[in-house]
Design an enzyme around this catalytic site. Structure first.
Site, PDB file in Angstrom:
ATOM      1  N   CYS A 157       0.871  -1.183   0.000  1.00 25.38           N
ATOM      2  CA  CYS A 157       0.000   0.000   0.000  1.00 25.38           C
ATOM      3  C   CYS A 157       0.907   1.232   0.000  1.00 25.38           C
ATOM      4  CB  CYS A 157      -0.860   0.001   1.258  1.00 25.38           C
ATOM      5  SG  CYS A 157       0.158   0.032   2.751  1.00 25.38           S
TER       6      CYS A 157
ATOM      7  N   HIS B 183       5.473  -5.122   8.996  1.00 32.14           N
ATOM      8  CA  HIS B 183       5.528  -6.491   9.509  1.00 32.14           C
ATOM      9  C   HIS B 183       5.797  -7.491   8.389  1.00 32.14           C
ATOM     10  CE1 HIS B 183       2.948  -5.037  13.115  1.00 32.14           C
ATOM     11  NE2 HIS B 183       4.233  -5.037  13.415  1.00 32.14           N
TER      12      HIS B 183
ATOM     13  N   HIS C 101       3.547   1.861  11.725  1.00 34.32           N
ATOM     14  CA  HIS C 101       2.386   1.647  12.606  1.00 34.32           C
ATOM     15  C   HIS C 101       2.158   2.801  13.575  1.00 34.32           C
ATOM     16  CE1 HIS C 101       4.622  -2.017  11.502  1.00 34.32           C
ATOM     17  NE2 HIS C 101       3.444  -2.395  11.079  1.00 34.32           N
TER      18      HIS C 101
ATOM     19  N   CYS D 235       2.350   5.849   8.869  1.00 34.44           N
ATOM     20  CA  CYS D 235       1.495   6.087   7.698  1.00 34.44           C
ATOM     21  C   CYS D 235       0.627   7.314   7.957  1.00 34.44           C
ATOM     22  CB  CYS D 235       0.610   4.878   7.420  1.00 34.44           C
ATOM     23  SG  CYS D 235      -0.507   5.212   6.041  1.00 34.44           S
TER      24      CYS D 235
ATOM     25  N   GLU E  51       0.145  -0.487  16.395  1.00 40.90           N
ATOM     26  CA  GLU E  51      -0.693   0.647  15.980  1.00 40.90           C
ATOM     27  C   GLU E  51      -1.678   1.013  17.094  1.00 40.90           C
ATOM     28  OE1 GLU E  51      -2.758   0.363  12.167  1.00 40.90           O
ATOM     29  OE2 GLU E  51      -4.219   1.826  12.890  1.00 40.90           O
TER      30      GLU E  51
ATOM     31  N   CYS F 223      -8.457   1.641   6.469  1.00 40.97           N
ATOM     32  CA  CYS F 223      -7.959   2.427   5.335  1.00 40.97           C
ATOM     33  C   CYS F 223      -8.377   1.834   3.998  1.00 40.97           C
ATOM     34  CB  CYS F 223      -6.445   2.546   5.427  1.00 40.97           C
ATOM     35  SG  CYS F 223      -5.626   1.039   4.910  1.00 40.97           S
TER      36      CYS F 223
ATOM     37  N   SER G 287       1.722  -9.844  10.650  1.00 44.04           N
ATOM     38  CA  SER G 287       1.005  -8.817   9.899  1.00 44.04           C
ATOM     39  C   SER G 287      -0.504  -8.952  10.089  1.00 44.04           C
ATOM     40  CB  SER G 287       1.364  -8.929   8.412  1.00 44.04           C
ATOM     41  OG  SER G 287       0.493  -8.142   7.644  1.00 44.04           O
ATOM     42  N   SER G 288      -1.079  -7.983  10.751  1.00 51.21           N
ATOM     43  CA  SER G 288      -2.513  -8.016  11.051  1.00 51.21           C
ATOM     44  C   SER G 288      -3.326  -8.060   9.755  1.00 51.21           C
ATOM     45  CB  SER G 288      -2.873  -6.778  11.876  1.00 51.21           C
ATOM     46  OG  SER G 288      -4.257  -6.614  11.963  1.00 51.21           O
ATOM     47  N   ASN G 289      -3.039  -7.155   8.821  1.00 50.58           N
ATOM     48  CA  ASN G 289      -3.881  -7.102   7.618  1.00 50.58           C
ATOM     49  C   ASN G 289      -3.764  -8.371   6.791  1.00 50.58           C
ATOM     50  OD1 ASN G 289      -2.297  -6.421   4.893  1.00 50.58           O
ATOM     51  ND2 ASN G 289      -1.161  -5.547   6.600  1.00 50.58           N
TER      52      ASN G 289
HETATM   53  O1  0O3 Z   1      -0.948  -3.399  10.990  1.00 51.14           O
HETATM   54  P1  0O3 Z   1      -0.363  -4.576  10.306  1.00 51.14           P
HETATM   55  O2  0O3 Z   1       0.088  -5.627  11.297  1.00 51.14           O
HETATM   56  O3  0O3 Z   1      -1.258  -5.125   9.246  1.00 51.14           O
HETATM   57  O4  0O3 Z   1       0.955  -4.000   9.623  1.00 51.14           O
HETATM   58  P2  0O3 Z   1       1.812  -4.414   8.381  1.00 51.14           P
HETATM   59  O5  0O3 Z   1       1.691  -5.837   8.033  1.00 51.14           O
HETATM   60  O6  0O3 Z   1       3.184  -3.894   8.650  1.00 51.14           O
HETATM   61  O7  0O3 Z   1       1.175  -3.614   7.171  1.00 51.14           O
HETATM   62  C1  0O3 Z   1       1.226  -2.230   7.102  1.00 51.14           C
HETATM   63  C2  0O3 Z   1       0.062  -1.601   7.793  1.00 51.14           C
HETATM   64  C3  0O3 Z   1       0.412  -0.569   8.793  1.00 51.14           C
HETATM   65  C4  0O3 Z   1       1.607  -0.064   8.900  1.00 51.14           C
HETATM   66  C5  0O3 Z   1      -0.587  -0.057   9.710  1.00 51.14           C
HETATM   67  O8  0O3 Z   1      -1.717   0.348   9.050  1.00 51.14           O
HETATM   68 FE1  SF4 Z   2      -1.074   0.860   4.441  1.00 58.19          FE
HETATM   69 FE2  SF4 Z   2      -1.649   0.898   7.016  1.00 58.19          FE
HETATM   70 FE3  SF4 Z   2      -1.433   3.149   5.697  1.00 58.19          FE
HETATM   71 FE4  SF4 Z   2      -3.467   1.525   5.228  1.00 58.19          FE
HETATM   72  S1  SF4 Z   2      -3.043   2.657   7.118  1.00 58.19           S
HETATM   73  S2  SF4 Z   2      -2.257   2.630   3.712  1.00 58.19           S
HETATM   74  S3  SF4 Z   2      -2.489  -0.476   5.480  1.00 58.19           S
HETATM   75  S4  SF4 Z   2       0.207   1.643   6.060  1.00 58.19           S
END
Ligand code: 0O3
Ligand code: SF4
Length: 326
Positions: A21, A50, A83, A105, A135, A202, A230-232
Protein backbone atom coordinates in the site's frame (compact mmCIF):
# COMPACT_ATOMS: atom_id res chain seq x y z
CA UNK A 1 5.03 -49.40 -4.65
CA UNK A 2 4.01 -46.73 -7.15
CA UNK A 3 5.20 -43.23 -6.29
CA UNK A 4 2.42 -40.81 -5.34
CA UNK A 5 2.05 -38.09 -7.99
CA UNK A 6 2.63 -34.52 -6.73
CA UNK A 7 -0.65 -32.61 -6.50
CA UNK A 8 -1.18 -30.46 -9.61
CA UNK A 9 -2.08 -26.80 -9.73
CA UNK A 10 -3.95 -25.79 -12.91
CA UNK A 11 -4.96 -22.21 -12.65
CA UNK A 12 -3.76 -19.26 -10.56
CA UNK A 13 -6.00 -16.26 -9.99
CA UNK A 14 -4.29 -13.08 -8.73
CA UNK A 15 -6.29 -10.75 -6.51
CA UNK A 16 -6.32 -7.05 -7.46
CA UNK A 17 -5.22 -5.07 -5.63
CA UNK A 18 -2.75 -6.97 -3.48
CA UNK A 19 0.61 -6.25 -1.83
CA UNK A 20 2.21 -2.94 -0.95
CA UNK A 21 0.00 0.00 0.00
CA UNK A 22 1.08 3.64 -0.18
CA UNK A 23 1.98 3.77 3.53
CA UNK A 24 4.27 0.75 3.32
CA UNK A 25 5.90 2.00 0.15
CA UNK A 26 6.63 5.32 1.83
CA UNK A 27 7.90 3.75 5.07
CA UNK A 28 10.42 1.52 3.31
CA UNK A 29 11.56 4.40 1.12
CA UNK A 30 12.16 6.52 4.22
CA UNK A 31 14.57 3.93 5.65
CA UNK A 32 16.30 3.43 2.31
CA UNK A 33 16.74 7.15 1.77
CA UNK A 34 17.95 7.70 5.32
CA UNK A 35 20.57 5.00 4.73
CA UNK A 36 21.64 6.61 1.46
CA UNK A 37 21.76 10.10 2.89
CA UNK A 38 23.21 9.54 6.36
CA UNK A 39 24.88 6.14 6.03
CA UNK A 40 24.52 3.05 8.22
CA UNK A 41 23.46 2.45 10.85
CA UNK A 42 19.93 3.83 10.80
CA UNK A 43 17.87 2.84 13.84
CA UNK A 44 14.26 1.82 13.30
CA UNK A 45 11.81 1.57 16.16
CA UNK A 46 9.91 -1.70 15.64
CA UNK A 47 9.79 -3.56 12.33
CA UNK A 48 9.30 -0.83 9.73
CA UNK A 49 6.45 -2.98 8.40
CA UNK A 50 5.53 -6.49 9.51
CA UNK A 51 7.38 -8.43 6.86
CA UNK A 52 10.37 -10.71 7.35
CA UNK A 53 11.79 -10.21 3.86
CA UNK A 54 11.58 -6.42 4.05
CA UNK A 55 13.16 -6.31 7.51
CA UNK A 56 16.01 -8.67 6.55
CA UNK A 57 16.68 -6.71 3.37
CA UNK A 58 16.94 -3.44 5.31
CA UNK A 59 19.09 -5.08 8.00
CA UNK A 60 21.49 -6.15 5.26
CA UNK A 61 21.63 -2.52 4.08
CA UNK A 62 22.47 -1.25 7.57
CA UNK A 63 19.20 -0.73 9.44
CA UNK A 64 19.09 -1.74 13.11
CA UNK A 65 15.64 -2.59 14.46
CA UNK A 66 15.00 -1.88 18.13
CA UNK A 67 11.92 -1.82 20.37
CA UNK A 68 13.33 0.28 23.21
CA UNK A 69 14.83 3.74 22.65
CA UNK A 70 17.37 2.90 25.37
CA UNK A 71 19.10 0.81 22.68
CA UNK A 72 19.66 3.84 20.43
CA UNK A 73 23.03 5.61 20.89
CA UNK A 74 23.29 9.40 21.26
CA UNK A 75 23.31 11.33 17.98
CA UNK A 76 21.71 8.49 16.01
CA UNK A 77 19.15 8.77 13.23
CA UNK A 78 15.90 7.08 14.20
CA UNK A 79 12.88 6.10 12.10
CA UNK A 80 9.46 5.37 13.59
CA UNK A 81 7.69 2.42 11.96
CA UNK A 82 4.63 2.70 9.71
CA UNK A 83 2.39 1.65 12.61
CA UNK A 84 3.01 4.85 14.60
CA UNK A 85 4.23 5.54 18.13
CA UNK A 86 2.72 6.70 21.43
CA UNK A 87 3.41 10.29 22.41
CA UNK A 88 5.77 9.11 25.14
CA UNK A 89 8.10 7.62 22.50
CA UNK A 90 8.02 10.76 20.38
CA UNK A 91 8.78 12.85 23.50
CA UNK A 92 11.64 10.59 24.59
CA UNK A 93 13.20 10.70 21.11
CA UNK A 94 13.04 14.50 21.16
CA UNK A 95 14.54 14.76 24.64
CA UNK A 96 17.39 12.46 23.69
CA UNK A 97 18.10 14.57 20.61
CA UNK A 98 17.86 11.92 17.91
CA UNK A 99 17.40 12.92 14.31
CA UNK A 100 13.93 11.46 13.77
CA UNK A 101 12.14 10.56 10.55
CA UNK A 102 8.56 9.56 11.07
CA UNK A 103 7.43 6.71 8.80
CA UNK A 104 4.02 6.50 10.50
CA UNK A 105 1.49 6.09 7.70
CA UNK A 106 -0.31 9.39 7.18
CA UNK A 107 -3.61 7.51 7.53
CA UNK A 108 -2.55 6.35 11.01
CA UNK A 109 -1.39 9.88 11.85
CA UNK A 110 -4.83 11.12 10.77
CA UNK A 111 -6.35 8.93 13.51
CA UNK A 112 -3.82 10.26 16.06
CA UNK A 113 -4.67 13.85 15.14
CA UNK A 114 -8.40 13.16 15.45
CA UNK A 115 -7.92 11.58 18.89
CA UNK A 116 -5.88 14.53 20.14
CA UNK A 117 -8.35 17.08 18.73
CA UNK A 118 -11.47 15.45 20.15
CA UNK A 119 -9.77 14.83 23.50
CA UNK A 120 -9.22 18.59 23.77
CA UNK A 121 -12.98 18.97 23.23
CA UNK A 122 -13.60 16.65 26.18
CA UNK A 123 -14.22 13.38 24.39
CA UNK A 124 -13.33 9.92 25.64
CA UNK A 125 -12.81 7.11 23.15
CA UNK A 126 -13.67 3.56 22.34
CA UNK A 127 -10.84 2.13 20.26
CA UNK A 128 -11.65 -0.97 18.20
CA UNK A 129 -8.45 -2.96 17.66
CA UNK A 130 -6.16 -5.80 18.67
CA UNK A 131 -4.49 -5.62 22.08
CA UNK A 132 -0.71 -5.39 21.95
CA UNK A 133 -0.57 -4.37 18.29
CA UNK A 134 1.86 -1.46 17.84
CA UNK A 135 -0.69 0.65 15.98
CA UNK A 136 -3.15 0.25 18.86
CA UNK A 137 -0.41 1.13 21.36
CA UNK A 138 0.46 4.17 19.26
CA UNK A 139 -3.11 5.43 18.93
CA UNK A 140 -4.05 4.74 22.55
CA UNK A 141 -0.76 6.29 23.57
CA UNK A 142 -1.84 9.67 22.18
CA UNK A 143 -3.69 10.08 25.48
CA UNK A 144 -2.80 9.28 29.05
CA UNK A 145 -6.37 8.27 29.89
CA UNK A 146 -9.93 8.10 28.58
CA UNK A 147 -9.41 5.64 25.71
CA UNK A 148 -10.89 2.17 26.10
CA UNK A 149 -9.90 -0.77 23.90
CA UNK A 150 -12.54 -3.17 22.62
CA UNK A 151 -11.41 -6.24 20.71
CA UNK A 152 -14.82 -7.85 20.19
CA UNK A 153 -18.54 -7.35 20.77
CA UNK A 154 -18.34 -8.77 24.31
CA UNK A 155 -15.80 -6.10 25.32
CA UNK A 156 -18.31 -3.33 24.55
CA UNK A 157 -20.33 -4.15 27.68
CA UNK A 158 -17.22 -3.55 29.79
CA UNK A 159 -16.66 0.06 28.66
CA UNK A 160 -17.47 2.57 31.39
CA UNK A 161 -16.81 6.13 30.25
CA UNK A 162 -16.60 8.83 32.91
CA UNK A 163 -18.44 11.51 30.91
CA UNK A 164 -21.08 11.63 28.19
CA UNK A 165 -18.90 12.63 25.21
CA UNK A 166 -17.69 9.48 23.52
CA UNK A 167 -16.09 8.94 20.12
CA UNK A 168 -15.01 5.78 18.35
CA UNK A 169 -11.75 5.14 16.49
CA UNK A 170 -10.34 1.96 14.98
CA UNK A 171 -7.12 0.29 13.96
CA UNK A 172 -6.64 0.76 10.19
CA UNK A 173 -6.17 -2.90 9.30
CA UNK A 174 -9.16 -4.62 10.91
CA UNK A 175 -11.59 -7.04 9.33
CA UNK A 176 -14.14 -4.69 7.78
CA UNK A 177 -16.98 -7.04 8.75
CA UNK A 178 -15.83 -7.59 12.34
CA UNK A 179 -15.31 -3.86 12.83
CA UNK A 180 -18.84 -3.16 11.54
CA UNK A 181 -20.31 -5.66 14.00
CA UNK A 182 -18.35 -4.19 16.91
CA UNK A 183 -19.27 -0.65 15.88
CA UNK A 184 -22.95 -1.66 15.79
CA UNK A 185 -22.62 -2.94 19.36
CA UNK A 186 -20.91 0.31 20.42
CA UNK A 187 -23.74 2.35 18.85
CA UNK A 188 -26.37 0.15 20.49
CA UNK A 189 -24.83 0.79 23.91
CA UNK A 190 -23.87 4.43 23.30
CA UNK A 191 -26.32 5.84 20.72
CA UNK A 192 -24.73 9.31 20.83
CA UNK A 193 -21.21 8.02 20.10
CA UNK A 194 -19.34 10.12 17.57
CA UNK A 195 -18.03 8.23 14.52
CA UNK A 196 -15.19 9.31 12.24
CA UNK A 197 -16.40 11.14 9.09
CA UNK A 198 -14.60 8.56 7.03
CA UNK A 199 -13.96 5.14 8.57
CA UNK A 200 -10.47 4.64 10.02
CA UNK A 201 -10.06 1.29 8.25
CA UNK A 202 -7.96 2.43 5.33
CA UNK A 203 -8.52 2.22 1.58
CA UNK A 204 -5.85 -0.50 1.21
CA UNK A 205 -7.37 -2.76 3.86
CA UNK A 206 -10.83 -2.29 2.36
CA UNK A 207 -9.66 -2.92 -1.23
CA UNK A 208 -7.62 -6.06 -0.38
CA UNK A 209 -10.51 -7.55 1.57
CA UNK A 210 -12.98 -6.71 -1.22
CA UNK A 211 -10.67 -8.45 -3.71
CA UNK A 212 -10.52 -11.61 -1.57
CA UNK A 213 -14.33 -11.58 -1.32
CA UNK A 214 -14.49 -11.64 -5.13
CA UNK A 215 -11.72 -14.18 -5.55
CA UNK A 216 -12.34 -16.77 -2.83
CA UNK A 217 -15.56 -18.23 -4.28
CA UNK A 218 -13.83 -18.77 -7.65
CA UNK A 219 -10.92 -20.89 -6.37
CA UNK A 220 -10.29 -24.07 -4.37
CA UNK A 221 -7.60 -22.68 -2.09
CA UNK A 222 -6.28 -19.20 -1.25
CA UNK A 223 -2.64 -18.36 -0.57
CA UNK A 224 -1.87 -15.10 1.22
CA UNK A 225 1.71 -13.85 1.07
CA UNK A 226 2.45 -12.18 4.39
CA UNK A 227 4.30 -12.56 7.68
CA UNK A 228 2.63 -14.05 10.77
CA UNK A 229 2.92 -10.70 12.60
CA UNK A 230 1.00 -8.82 9.90
CA UNK A 231 -2.51 -8.02 11.05
CA UNK A 232 -3.88 -7.10 7.62
CA UNK A 233 -2.41 -10.26 6.05
CA UNK A 234 -3.99 -12.44 8.74
CA UNK A 235 -7.34 -10.77 8.08
CA UNK A 236 -7.12 -11.74 4.38
CA UNK A 237 -6.48 -15.41 5.22
CA UNK A 238 -9.24 -15.43 7.81
CA UNK A 239 -11.70 -13.81 5.36
CA UNK A 240 -11.11 -16.46 2.69
CA UNK A 241 -11.65 -19.20 5.31
CA UNK A 242 -14.87 -17.55 6.44
CA UNK A 243 -16.06 -17.61 2.85
CA UNK A 244 -15.51 -21.37 2.88
CA UNK A 245 -12.24 -21.56 0.95
CA UNK A 246 -9.25 -23.15 2.69
CA UNK A 247 -6.55 -20.50 3.03
CA UNK A 248 -2.90 -20.43 4.06
CA UNK A 249 -0.46 -17.63 4.76
CA UNK A 250 3.14 -17.94 3.55
CA UNK A 251 6.11 -15.82 4.56
CA UNK A 252 8.13 -17.21 1.62
CA UNK A 253 7.92 -19.99 -0.99
CA UNK A 254 9.52 -22.40 1.50
CA UNK A 255 6.26 -22.36 3.46
CA UNK A 256 4.22 -23.61 0.47
CA UNK A 257 3.13 -27.22 0.93
CA UNK A 258 2.19 -29.17 -2.21
CA UNK A 259 -0.39 -31.13 -0.20
CA UNK A 260 -2.48 -27.94 0.06
CA UNK A 261 -3.27 -28.32 -3.65
CA UNK A 262 -4.28 -31.97 -3.47
CA UNK A 263 -7.63 -32.07 -5.30
CA UNK A 264 -7.61 -28.23 -5.31
CA UNK A 265 -6.24 -27.18 -8.69
CA UNK A 266 -7.59 -23.60 -8.75
CA UNK A 267 -5.41 -21.38 -6.58
CA UNK A 268 -6.18 -17.79 -5.55
CA UNK A 269 -3.17 -15.66 -4.65
CA UNK A 270 -3.04 -12.40 -2.76
CA UNK A 271 -0.57 -10.51 -0.56
CA UNK A 272 -0.86 -8.36 2.53
CA UNK A 273 -0.11 -4.64 2.41
CA UNK A 274 3.42 -5.25 3.75
CA UNK A 275 4.36 -8.16 1.44
CA UNK A 276 6.68 -7.28 -1.46
CA UNK A 277 5.89 -8.29 -5.03
CA UNK A 278 9.16 -10.24 -5.32
CA UNK A 279 7.68 -12.82 -2.93
CA UNK A 280 4.47 -13.03 -4.95
CA UNK A 281 6.55 -13.66 -8.08
CA UNK A 282 8.49 -16.41 -6.29
CA UNK A 283 5.23 -18.05 -5.21
CA UNK A 284 3.95 -17.88 -8.79
CA UNK A 285 7.16 -19.52 -10.03
CA UNK A 286 6.72 -22.33 -7.48
CA UNK A 287 3.06 -22.78 -8.49
CA UNK A 288 4.21 -23.10 -12.11
CA UNK A 289 6.61 -25.86 -11.01
CA UNK A 290 3.58 -27.53 -9.45
CA UNK A 291 1.82 -27.45 -12.82
CA UNK A 292 0.12 -24.05 -13.08
CA UNK A 293 -0.39 -23.27 -16.75
CA UNK A 294 -2.43 -20.11 -16.48
CA UNK A 295 -1.91 -17.13 -14.20
CA UNK A 296 -4.72 -14.61 -14.51
CA UNK A 297 -5.12 -11.21 -12.86
CA UNK A 298 -8.58 -10.44 -11.64
CA UNK A 299 -10.18 -7.12 -12.48
CA UNK A 300 -9.98 -4.78 -9.49
CA UNK A 301 -9.73 -1.26 -8.19
CA UNK A 302 -6.69 0.68 -9.35
CA UNK A 303 -4.93 2.37 -6.44
CA UNK A 304 -3.32 5.74 -7.09
CA UNK A 305 -2.75 6.87 -3.50
CA UNK A 306 0.77 8.26 -2.92
CA UNK A 307 2.15 9.99 0.15
CA UNK A 308 4.96 12.55 0.22
CA UNK A 309 8.17 11.74 2.06
CA UNK A 310 9.08 13.73 5.18
CA UNK A 311 10.97 16.98 4.80
CA UNK A 312 14.68 16.31 4.65
CA UNK A 313 14.43 13.05 2.77
CA UNK A 314 14.00 14.14 -0.74
CA UNK A 315 12.44 16.38 -3.25
CA UNK A 316 11.93 14.26 -6.31
CA UNK A 317 9.88 12.18 -3.91
CA UNK A 318 7.23 14.83 -3.24
CA UNK A 319 4.62 12.76 -4.96
CA UNK A 320 1.09 13.96 -5.01
CA UNK A 321 -1.51 12.51 -2.73
CA UNK A 322 -4.67 11.53 -4.50
CA UNK A 323 -7.40 9.43 -3.05
CA UNK A 324 -8.78 6.33 -4.75
CA UNK A 325 -11.16 4.77 -2.32
CA UNK A 326 -13.20 2.00 -3.79
O1 0O3 B 1 -0.95 -3.40 10.99
P1 0O3 B 1 -0.36 -4.58 10.31
O2 0O3 B 1 0.09 -5.63 11.30
O3 0O3 B 1 -1.26 -5.13 9.25
O4 0O3 B 1 0.96 -4.00 9.62
P2 0O3 B 1 1.81 -4.41 8.38
O5 0O3 B 1 1.69 -5.84 8.03
O6 0O3 B 1 3.18 -3.89 8.65
O7 0O3 B 1 1.18 -3.61 7.17
C1 0O3 B 1 1.23 -2.23 7.10
C2 0O3 B 1 0.06 -1.60 7.79
C3 0O3 B 1 0.41 -0.57 8.79
C4 0O3 B 1 1.61 -0.06 8.90
C5 0O3 B 1 -0.59 -0.06 9.71
O8 0O3 B 1 -1.72 0.35 9.05
FE1 SF4 C 1 -1.07 0.86 4.44
FE2 SF4 C 1 -1.65 0.90 7.02
FE3 SF4 C 1 -1.43 3.15 5.70
FE4 SF4 C 1 -3.47 1.53 5.23
S1 SF4 C 1 -3.04 2.66 7.12
S2 SF4 C 1 -2.26 2.63 3.71
S3 SF4 C 1 -2.49 -0.48 5.48
S4 SF4 C 1 0.21 1.64 6.06
Amino acid sequence: MAATAEPRVDDVLLAEPRGFCAGVDRAIEIVERALERFGAPIYVRHEIVHNTYVVNDLKAKGAIFIEDLADVPPGATLVFSAHGVPRSVRDEARHRGFQVFDATCPLVTKVHVEVAKLAREGYEFVMIGHKGHPEVEGTMGQLSEGIYLVEDVADVARVNPKGDKLAVVTQTTLSVDDAAAILAAVKARFPAVREPKQQDICYATQNRQDAVKLMAPQVDVVIVVGSPTSSNSNRLRELAERLGTPAYMVDSTEDLQPAWFDGRPRVGLTAGASAPDVLVQQVIARLRELGAVSVRRMAGVEETVRFPLPVGLGDKSMREFSSSRS
